[in-house]
Design a protein around this motif. Sequence first.
Motif, mmCIF file in Angstrom:
data_model
loop_
_atom_site.group_PDB
_atom_site.id
_atom_site.type_symbol
_atom_site.label_atom_id
_atom_site.label_comp_id
_atom_site.label_asym_id
_atom_site.label_seq_id
_atom_site.Cartn_x
_atom_site.Cartn_y
_atom_site.Cartn_z
ATOM 1 N N PRO A 1 19.994 6.765 61.263
ATOM 2 C CA PRO A 1 20.622 6.327 62.350
ATOM 3 C C PRO A 1 19.929 5.184 62.895
ATOM 4 C CG PRO A 1 20.983 8.825 62.653
ATOM 5 C CD PRO A 1 19.756 8.593 61.590
ATOM 6 N N PHE A 2 20.508 4.070 63.468
ATOM 7 C CA PHE A 2 19.933 2.837 64.018
ATOM 8 C C PHE A 2 19.884 3.235 65.706
ATOM 9 C CE2 PHE A 2 19.301 -1.444 65.560
ATOM 10 C CZ PHE A 2 18.475 -2.016 64.698
ATOM 11 N N ILE A 3 19.059 3.041 66.205
ATOM 12 C CA ILE A 3 19.097 3.339 67.664
ATOM 13 C C ILE A 3 18.497 2.101 68.522
ATOM 14 C CG2 ILE A 3 18.270 4.895 69.643
ATOM 15 C CD1 ILE A 3 17.877 7.070 67.536
ATOM 16 N N VAL A 4 19.352 1.543 69.280
ATOM 17 C CA VAL A 4 18.806 0.496 70.266
ATOM 18 C C VAL A 4 18.647 1.177 71.656
ATOM 19 C CG1 VAL A 4 19.389 -1.569 71.371
ATOM 20 C CG2 VAL A 4 20.299 -1.281 68.896
ATOM 21 N N LYS A 5 17.329 0.970 72.144
ATOM 22 C CA LYS A 5 16.943 1.386 73.419
ATOM 23 C C LYS A 5 16.723 0.250 74.417
ATOM 24 C CE LYS A 5 13.486 4.420 75.653
ATOM 25 N NZ LYS A 5 12.207 5.200 75.494
ATOM 26 N N THR A 6 17.538 0.452 75.589
ATOM 27 C CA THR A 6 17.597 -0.470 76.650
ATOM 28 C C THR A 6 17.279 0.502 77.991
ATOM 29 O OG1 THR A 6 20.122 -0.296 77.084
ATOM 30 C CG2 THR A 6 19.221 -1.908 75.265
ATOM 31 N N GLY B 1 10.783 7.608 58.370
ATOM 32 C CA GLY B 1 11.158 8.613 58.882
ATOM 33 C C GLY B 1 12.558 8.987 58.985
ATOM 34 N N ASP B 2 13.254 9.658 60.072
ATOM 35 C CA ASP B 2 14.807 9.966 60.006
ATOM 36 C C ASP B 2 15.510 8.987 61.003
ATOM 37 O OD1 ASP B 2 13.767 10.737 62.432
ATOM 38 O OD2 ASP B 2 14.308 12.854 62.339
ATOM 39 N N LYS B 3 14.960 7.961 61.635
ATOM 40 C CA LYS B 3 15.736 7.063 62.350
ATOM 41 C C LYS B 3 15.274 5.751 62.686
ATOM 42 C CE LYS B 3 13.293 8.618 66.486
ATOM 43 N NZ LYS B 3 13.459 9.256 68.038
ATOM 44 N N ARG B 4 16.004 4.779 62.881
ATOM 45 C CA ARG B 4 15.331 3.484 62.867
ATOM 46 C C ARG B 4 15.606 2.924 64.469
ATOM 47 N NH1 ARG B 4 19.788 0.758 59.116
ATOM 48 N NH2 ARG B 4 21.068 2.330 59.922
ATOM 49 N N MET B 5 14.540 2.900 65.059
ATOM 50 C CA MET B 5 14.429 2.895 66.576
ATOM 51 C C MET B 5 14.011 1.255 66.797
ATOM 52 S SD MET B 5 14.909 4.196 69.790
ATOM 53 C CE MET B 5 14.483 5.725 69.794
#
Length: 380
Positions: free
Chosen positions: A227-232, A205-209
């Motif tokens: 884009p790489f996304i880190v969710k906290t 897809g369009d992001k790395r979550m």
Amino acid sequence: MQKDPHKLLEKYKSGNCSEEEKAIVESWYLELERQQAPAHEVITKSKDQVWTSLAEKTTRPLEKTASGKVYLFKAAAWAAVVFLVVSVVYLTGNRQKDVPMANGSAKDDVVPGGDKAFLTLANGRKISLTDAANGEIAKEAGLSITKTADGQLVYTVKEDTETSTNLLNTIETPKGGKYQINLPDGTRVWLNAASSLRYPAKFVGDKRMVTLTGEGYFEVAKNREMPFIVKTAGQEVHVLGTHFNINSYADEGSVKTTLAEGSVRVIPAAEAEKITLKPGEQSELDNKGIKVKKADLEAVLAWKQGDFIFDGEDLKSIMRKVARWYDVEVIYKGVFDHLKFGGSISRSKNISSVLGIMEETGSVHFHIEGKRITVTDTTK
């Protein structure tokens, strides 16, 4: 000169110091003898001189500013302060070679944590990475998971293989554990104790979550198209490819994001404002909002390098880190908000060495009984 003050002391004891090195060590002893004061008071008064002596020989450039070079030497300096405490044991004639053990029998001493983690696959299978043999440990649709000889977890993804984004894996470290994982896109992640990372078996897809709890250090593989996304808890961190640390333990009361290099955007869930960090900056998000300050990179990243570094940190904050790394329970008897400590010591030491250094200041007493640490205020 030796960069490690502990090695400098060992070199002094073996009689192999240069005249300059010998003078520095002996100045510590003479200061103690002259003042006849508790070690922690002498340290407080003389640490700037020790820092200056070490800085002349051990500084290295960190970055350039408009006014010139900024030097990074705090770890060495704090180590000098810590080992000035330790040197009292040797220089005043005590035969002990290590820091005196906090109160408790030797059998109650607690060993440090190590490479321990569990991997839960998308199909629910749980693998103990501590016990797993080196080599391929699992296969999923389109990829294989390998444990290397040095304990890392590596994903190998087959090209042109359809993999559902719903296939989520979770790696978690217990108290007393740490682990490094190489994600399917080549991103490397180090997890501190009592942490977890949830991520897809393959990034599409369009992001790395990914989702993080606890603490992790990320070296993100560059991919401008994804884009790489880190969710906290309470925020997301967006990057294209960079190095940063996130501390999001629930018992810390805030989420701290520290940038080592590159650029990241921190997006609080409850605010429209997006914060862009520069290298050496740290954002801190709590229930009052988000703020940005200059970070002490050495102290923040010490855990990844195998050390504790405390720069004027309060006792309870230190003990939360100790409790996670040694998997112990901490009980307090007294009020400790006024106690702060600075110093550096390896995380490979038994817990008695870490506690013993703080106990040497005469401000606090620790009693070790099994996996329980009782802390008593000795200043009142």
